[in-house]
Design a protein around this motif. Structure first.
Motif, PDB file in Angstrom:
ATOM      1  N   ILE A 191       9.586  -7.107   5.815  1.00  0.00           N
ATOM      2  CA  ILE A 191       9.334  -5.894   6.185  1.00  0.00           C
ATOM      3  C   ILE A 191       9.858  -4.883   5.980  1.00  0.00           C
ATOM      4  O   ILE A 191       9.115  -4.036   6.095  1.00  0.00           O
ATOM      5  CB  ILE A 191       9.606  -5.891   8.295  1.00  0.00           C
ATOM      6  N   LYS A 192      10.933  -4.754   5.627  1.00  0.00           N
ATOM      7  CA  LYS A 192      11.781  -3.513   4.483  1.00  0.00           C
ATOM      8  C   LYS A 192      10.989  -3.449   3.205  1.00  0.00           C
ATOM      9  O   LYS A 192      11.213  -2.105   2.974  1.00  0.00           O
ATOM     10  CB  LYS A 192      13.116  -3.822   5.081  1.00  0.00           C
ATOM     11  N   ARG A 193      10.227  -4.277   2.069  1.00  0.00           N
ATOM     12  CA  ARG A 193      10.086  -3.983   1.294  1.00  0.00           C
ATOM     13  C   ARG A 193       9.230  -3.273   1.236  1.00  0.00           C
ATOM     14  O   ARG A 193       8.018  -2.804   2.022  1.00  0.00           O
ATOM     15  CB  ARG A 193       9.541  -5.371   0.633  1.00  0.00           C
ATOM     16  N   PRO A 194       8.548  -2.552  -0.129  1.00  0.00           N
ATOM     17  CA  PRO A 194       6.982  -1.706  -0.233  1.00  0.00           C
ATOM     18  C   PRO A 194       6.007  -3.392  -0.006  1.00  0.00           C
ATOM     19  O   PRO A 194       6.741  -4.093  -0.427  1.00  0.00           O
ATOM     20  CB  PRO A 194       7.627  -1.626  -2.022  1.00  0.00           C
ATOM     21  N   ASN A 195       5.149  -2.292  -0.060  1.00  0.00           N
ATOM     22  CA  ASN A 195       4.003  -3.490  -0.761  1.00  0.00           C
ATOM     23  C   ASN A 195       3.899  -4.802  -0.088  1.00  0.00           C
ATOM     24  O   ASN A 195       3.298  -5.914  -0.161  1.00  0.00           O
ATOM     25  CB  ASN A 195       3.733  -4.240  -2.271  1.00  0.00           C
ATOM     26  N   ASN A 196       4.056  -3.905   1.399  1.00  0.00           N
ATOM     27  CA  ASN A 196       4.339  -5.507   2.149  1.00  0.00           C
ATOM     28  C   ASN A 196       3.111  -5.750   3.476  1.00  0.00           C
ATOM     29  O   ASN A 196       2.523  -5.808   4.929  1.00  0.00           O
ATOM     30  CB  ASN A 196       5.283  -5.544   3.846  1.00  0.00           C
TER      31      ASN A 196
END
Length: 702
Positions: A410-415
């Motif tokens: 949830i906190k990562r890019p490209n999700n």
């Protein structure tokens, strides 16, 4: 004549060097004296109720000896900012044209921050305000000294005292902060603290509402002012005796050597933080350095940091465990009965440990409504959360994947565009919504859910009349549920089934809620009060929902996002991951207790099974009533990945570390964990395969 002048200059340089060097040494000695504060803080942490003391003699030596070394190193590194102030103090920067160029650059950045949207605005108003005020100070401070040369000397003294004050109060505040963090989580600063730094608006507000900050900070200010005056009085002459570039270079070289040595020792000492007793590891560590390490390692490459198996073998294990095909765990879920498209209301409750419910042995009578619902529902008595953060709970019920190493997906890019609960339901014709009483930018929820097809309803969508009470985290649960009732009624009028995912906020420190709702006053700010109010609000919501025409056509799913605390003697204390969960639909789902070992990621696939859905899946979560369901649970921190199968808990840790424990459950929800000297290869391979294959695909795209 020339010789006399030269001798005078040499004498002046020697005096300047002596004065400058003595000032640096005096400040370093002062910094090291802060070790007294650190040792006192360490003793206080030892006496904290969170700490379970059972240390050997070597443990005590390690805690204090390595602890002091770590603290000395951190103090030396922290001196970097004071060193910068002393080294870059000069008069030449005010001379034309450099003074005007520097002033122009500061002014340009200030204007940009003031009138344009910047990256700082993405992390809440507090961050942008801090940056704005800092630039305003630099603009005024440099401008005054540039255009009014007569005040440079006195102004430099004022700034010197101010920086010295900030340095001192930061050290003291850090000691207090570590105590409160330990009191909450039972560890030094970690990944949670990194999140807290980023989301300052909610976190600072939470701290202000939870603790007696004003009197505490007032005392810190008084102490810091006294120390600042004492140190500043001894070192003020440095302001008026700026050494030459050569002298600065010599002193700087000595300090840089100490700086490099400190960083090296801190890294070396991390190799000693591998005791079975997590408290030994945490107490000897430096909270500041652990914070830095957590910040730098928010995402961990599984193949780089953890024990692995050949890719072909892991895929075979996963395909066998989940009756799937290929690296992406492709499954075709079929049902012989017609699909039932009932509405689904999923409620994830903040920090609701199983131990709060009477169903699990609690005698405080703080969850009467939930206990009643458990009796009337399909309830899960042996279910474990995947992690100890809200984003882990949301990740589990939305993506049905084991927790990833490092930061949540949830906190990562490209999700965006993931294979998710919402995607399945949208394909079935559902209206898909995420409802949250706070600001959904927090924890990247807005980006994640909107990027995966959810309509978001958060605090921005509440009118003033819809908010009866709120704290820093958002509106109270009653207001959230009242808003949800209105939204769901409008959904039902459209003639489509709906899926509403509600995330609650009231059961979170500072545990404040509307007055006169329960028999625990809100000004006490107790965990029991937060739980009881949360239970009260759910009971009221269910009473109102039963009056709605859409109630009989709705399934209600209630599950905790994680437990109230994750602190424990072991790296992954199982009792701190045990959460309640229920599926409630009178007349459709027969009340029953499910005692099978279950993971949080199995909740929504089980709901889909009860609705007889046929769909193509990439979930690791399974319907617990499926004939091919194999009981296991995933329990993890941001670094330690736990896998529980049968009575064996396998923990995978960096760097390629493996531990296994024999698990025996007591009657009071506690677990005895006995370390296994001989590794069980079957369960180890299952653990590796699950986490490693998620690492391959990272995120299962649609």
């Amino acid at each position: 004549m020339i010789s006399g002048r030269q001798n005078t200059l040499n004498g002046s340089n020697k005096n300047q060097t002596k004065l400058f060097t003595s000032t640096l040494l005096y400040l370093i000695i002062f910094s090291l004296s802060i070790e007294v504060i650190e040792i006192i803080a360490e003793i206080i942490l030892l006496l904290n109720p969170q700490t379970q003391i059972a240390f050997s003699f070597t443990d005590w030596i390690q805690i204090f000896l390595l602890g002091i070394i770590n603290d000395v190193c951190i103090t030396t590194i922290a001196f970097f900012f004071m060193w910068l102030n002393l080294i870059f103090r000069s008069q030449s920067k005010y001379y034309s044209p450099w003074g005007y160029i520097i002033f122009g650059l500061i002014a340009a950045v200030f204007v940009y921050i003031t009138f344009f949207n910047t990256i700082f605005d993405e992390y809440g108003s507090v961050v942008s305000k801090i940056v704005w005020y800092f630039l305003l100070y630099k603009l005024l401070s440099f401008g005054l000294r540039l255009f009014i040369p007569a005040i440079r000397k006195n102004w430099s003294i004022i700034i010197y005292y101010f920086i010295l004050f900030l340095y001192i109060i930061t050290i003291l505040t850090n000691a207090i902060g570590e105590y409160f963090f330990w009191d909450e989580f039972g560890v030094r600063y970690n990944f949670i603290a990194v999140d807290y730094l980023i989301y300052t608006n909610e976190v600072i507000g939470n701290i202000l509402e939870s603790y007696p900050i004003v009197p505490l900070f007032s005392i810190l200010v008084i102490i810091s002012v006294a120390i600042t005056y004492f140190i500043g009085r001894k070192t003020t002459k440095t302001i008026n005796n700026i050494p030459s570039f050569k002298n600065k270079l010599v002193v700087s070289a000595l300090y840089c050597i100490l700086l490099i040595l400190s960083g090296t020792l801190l890294n070396i000492n991390t190799h000693f933080q591998n005791k079975p007793n997590v408290y030994v590891n945490e107490l000897q560590a430096s909270g500041v350095f652990k914070f830095y390490m957590a910040f730098m390692n928010s995402e961990l490459d599984y193949n780089k940091f953890y024990v692995t198996l050949p890719q072909k073998e892991t895929i075979e294990i996963i395909n066998n465990q989940y009756n799937s095909q290929g690296i992406n765990n492709i499954q075709v879920i079929t049902d012989t009965l017609p699909e039932v498209h009932k509405n689904i209301v999923l409620i994830t409750i903040e920090s609701l440990s199983a131990s709060f419910l009477a169903h699990y042995g609690n005698t405080d009578n703080i969850t009467p409504n939930l206990d009643k619902l458990m009796d009337e529902s399909l309830s899960f008595t042996n279910l474990f959360a995947t992690g100890n953060r809200t984003v882990r709970g949301l990740e589990a019920v939305t993506l049905s994947l084991p927790p990833s190493a490092g930061e949540s997906i949830i906190k990562r890019p490209n999700n965006q565009d993931l294979f998710s609960t919402g995607e399945i339901l949208k394909d079935k014709g559902y209206t898909v919504q995420y409802l949250y009483g706070g600001d959904s930018y927090f924890d990247n929820m807005e980006t994640f859910f909107s990027g995966n097809g959810y309509d978001i309803i958060d605090k921005k969508d509440f009118t003033k009349d819809e908010i009866s009470f709120s704290n820093i985290w958002g509106v109270c649960d009653e207001d959230m549920y009242n808003k949800a009732l209105g939204v769901f009624s409008k959904n039902a009028e459209m003639g489509k089934p709906f899926f509403g995912h509600i995330m609650t906020v009231s059961n979170h420190r500072p545990f404040t809620y509307p007055e006169n709702k329960i028999d625990i006053p809100t000004n006490i700010k107790s965990r029991n009060g937060g739980v009881k109010y949360t239970d009260y609000a759910i009971g009221k919501f269910m009473d109102e929902a039963r009056k709605q025409p859409w109630f009989d056509n709705t399934i209600f799913v209630i599950v905790a996002d994680h437990c109230a605390s994750s602190a424990g003697k072991t790296e992954i204390p199982l009792d701190k991951y045990h959460i309640p969960a229920l599926i409630y639909s009178p007349g459709f789902i027969e009340p029953k207790q499910v005692n099978t070992l279950t993971s949080q990621i199995d909740i929504m696939p089980t709901v889909f099974g009860l609705l007889h859905f046929t769909y193509k899946s990439q979930f690791y979560g399974k319907n617990v009533f499926s004939p091919d369901y194999k009981p296991r649970a995933f329990v993890a921190t941001y670094q330690n990945l736990g896998y529980l199968e049968s009575d064996i808990l396998t923990i995978l840790s960096p760097i390629r570390k493996v531990e296994q424990y024999k698990v025996q459950q007591k009657a009071n929800l506690e677990f005895n964990l006995s370390f296994l000297d001989k590794t069980d290869s079957l369960y180890l391979k299952n653990a590796i395969a699950n986490y490693q294959t998620v690492g391959y695909q990272q995120i299962a795209k649609r």
